[in-house]
Design an enzyme around this catalytic site. Structure first.
Site, mmCIF file in Angstrom:
data_model
loop_
_atom_site.group_PDB
_atom_site.id
_atom_site.type_symbol
_atom_site.label_atom_id
_atom_site.label_comp_id
_atom_site.label_asym_id
_atom_site.label_seq_id
_atom_site.Cartn_x
_atom_site.Cartn_y
_atom_site.Cartn_z
ATOM 1 N N GLU A 81 0.719 -0.960 -0.360
ATOM 2 C CA GLU A 81 -0.593 0.027 0.025
ATOM 3 C C GLU A 81 0.703 1.151 0.231
ATOM 4 O O GLU A 81 0.324 2.119 0.691
ATOM 5 C CB GLU A 81 -0.983 0.232 1.132
ATOM 6 C CG GLU A 81 -2.208 -1.225 1.288
ATOM 7 C CD GLU A 81 -2.720 -0.107 0.073
ATOM 8 O OE1 GLU A 81 -3.012 0.247 -1.201
ATOM 9 O OE2 GLU A 81 -3.588 -1.316 -0.190
ATOM 10 N N HIS A 99 -3.002 2.478 8.187
ATOM 11 C CA HIS A 99 -4.199 2.141 7.496
ATOM 12 C C HIS A 99 -4.297 0.417 7.908
ATOM 13 O O HIS A 99 -3.283 -0.287 8.464
ATOM 14 C CB HIS A 99 -3.392 1.909 6.290
ATOM 15 C CG HIS A 99 -4.183 1.051 5.230
ATOM 16 N ND1 HIS A 99 -5.343 0.950 4.773
ATOM 17 C CD2 HIS A 99 -4.276 -0.260 4.656
ATOM 18 C CE1 HIS A 99 -6.290 0.365 4.544
ATOM 19 N NE2 HIS A 99 -5.080 -0.981 4.205
ATOM 20 N N HIS A 101 -7.382 -2.647 8.728
ATOM 21 C CA HIS A 101 -8.833 -2.998 8.162
ATOM 22 C C HIS A 101 -9.982 -3.521 9.126
ATOM 23 O O HIS A 101 -9.957 -4.622 9.240
ATOM 24 C CB HIS A 101 -8.206 -4.346 7.055
ATOM 25 C CG HIS A 101 -7.710 -4.589 6.063
ATOM 26 N ND1 HIS A 101 -6.907 -5.857 6.066
ATOM 27 C CD2 HIS A 101 -6.854 -3.418 6.250
ATOM 28 C CE1 HIS A 101 -6.618 -5.490 4.758
ATOM 29 N NE2 HIS A 101 -6.036 -3.844 4.606
ATOM 30 N N TYR A 120 -20.540 13.765 18.061
ATOM 31 C CA TYR A 120 -19.902 14.758 17.295
ATOM 32 C C TYR A 120 -18.407 14.054 17.529
ATOM 33 O O TYR A 120 -17.513 15.300 16.758
ATOM 34 C CB TYR A 120 -19.852 15.921 18.337
ATOM 35 C CG TYR A 120 -19.497 16.212 19.636
ATOM 36 C CD1 TYR A 120 -17.965 16.247 20.004
ATOM 37 C CD2 TYR A 120 -20.418 15.558 20.920
ATOM 38 C CE1 TYR A 120 -17.620 16.070 21.313
ATOM 39 C CE2 TYR A 120 -19.973 15.038 21.926
ATOM 40 C CZ TYR A 120 -18.678 15.168 22.277
ATOM 41 O OH TYR A 120 -17.694 15.035 23.711
ATOM 42 N N HIS A 161 -12.643 -2.100 2.298
ATOM 43 C CA HIS A 161 -11.309 -2.389 2.819
ATOM 44 C C HIS A 161 -10.905 -2.007 3.995
ATOM 45 O O HIS A 161 -10.180 -3.686 4.702
ATOM 46 C CB HIS A 161 -10.344 -1.520 1.083
ATOM 47 C CG HIS A 161 -8.824 -1.573 1.430
ATOM 48 N ND1 HIS A 161 -7.922 -1.197 0.293
ATOM 49 C CD2 HIS A 161 -8.306 -2.326 2.791
ATOM 50 C CE1 HIS A 161 -7.228 -1.937 0.960
ATOM 51 N NE2 HIS A 161 -7.048 -1.882 2.247
ATOM 52 N N TYR A 216 -12.572 29.198 19.649
ATOM 53 C CA TYR A 216 -13.579 30.804 19.391
ATOM 54 C C TYR A 216 -12.309 31.981 19.341
ATOM 55 O O TYR A 216 -11.212 32.053 20.195
ATOM 56 C CB TYR A 216 -14.613 30.864 20.343
ATOM 57 C CG TYR A 216 -16.124 30.360 19.964
ATOM 58 C CD1 TYR A 216 -16.211 29.416 21.193
ATOM 59 C CD2 TYR A 216 -16.502 30.394 18.534
ATOM 60 C CE1 TYR A 216 -17.070 28.569 21.210
ATOM 61 C CE2 TYR A 216 -17.802 29.953 18.757
ATOM 62 C CZ TYR A 216 -18.222 28.962 20.018
ATOM 63 O OH TYR A 216 -19.016 27.930 19.580
#
Ligand code: ZN
Length: 220
Positions: A81, A99, A101, A120, A161, A216
């Site tokens: 990959e 990565h 599975h 959230y 995948h 903020y």
């Protein structure tokens, strides 16, 4: 960076990479040698080799490539990959990529084009998590589909995948992966109660969370 300092940095990063890869196996996000992990050190990318159990990896097994994918360190072949990892480094600020599975995340990738906004914490991944359309593993096509799904996100699902998540460190990339797997499990759990459908958050409710997470009045 002197050669010695660079060598030290590579050795430390390799140890962290192996520890993170082992963690994906021990915490159930992958089975055997499926999935892969990478970390950036300067202009190099250290990456798990193809087909070697993570708990057998030693210092001598370190594998590194440049951003074009040319192997510059190690005798073992890099993960199949690799194109997926390199595409993330070429297009984002990523310091590490994980990565897996993971089973719940992969299950969700077969059901919907986007993980429904069931919690959230999606805000911590940049918004609703998209599913990249299926393409053969290890291909440039899969890497391209992934990159589109990652736009303004730090994680995505790969259809039929698994998962991809990145961060500025291995810990952050790992935590985002675990968070994503947890959120997928949550949706599957809630959605599986007969006769009920989970309530979902609106995009504006999620924006509110994004603002709160970023603080903020802080420059973006
Ligand atoms: Zn895979």
């Amino acid at each position: 960076m002197s050669d010695e300092v660079r060598q030290d940095a590579i050795e430390r990063a390799w140890q962290d990479l192996v520890a993170t890869a082992c963690r994906t196996a021990t915490e159930g996000l992958v089975v055997g040698t499926s999935g892969n992990v990478s970390v950036r050190v300067g202009d190099l990318v250290l990456v798990t080799p193809s087909g070697v159990p993570y708990d057998r990896l030693t210092t001598e097994d370190a594998v590194a490539v440049d951003l074009d994918g040319n192997q510059v360190l190690g005798d073992l072949a890099p993960t199949s990959e690799l194109p997926l990892h390199l595409e993330v480094y070429r297009n984002t600020y990523a310091g590490a990529v994980v990565h897996t599975h993971a089973v719940h995340a992969t299950a969700v990738s077969t059901l919907v084009p986007e993980l429904p906004l069931v919690h959230y914490m999606a805000a911590a991944l940049g918004g609703p998590v998209r599913v990249a359309p299926y393409a053969l593993y290890g291909t440039a096509e899969l890497a391209e589909n992934m990159l589109r799904a990652l736009r303004r996100r730090t994680a995505c699902l790969l259809q039929n995948h698994g998962t991809v998540a990145y961060g500025d460190s291995l810990d952050q990339a790992y935590d985002r992966t675990a968070q994503l797997e947890w959120m997928c499990r949550l949706w599957l759990t809630a959605a599986s109660v007969p006769g009920y459908a989970p309530t979902l958050l609106s995009r504006s409710q999620l924006s509110e969370v994004e603002d709160k997470l970023q603080g903020y009045g802080q420059p973006r």
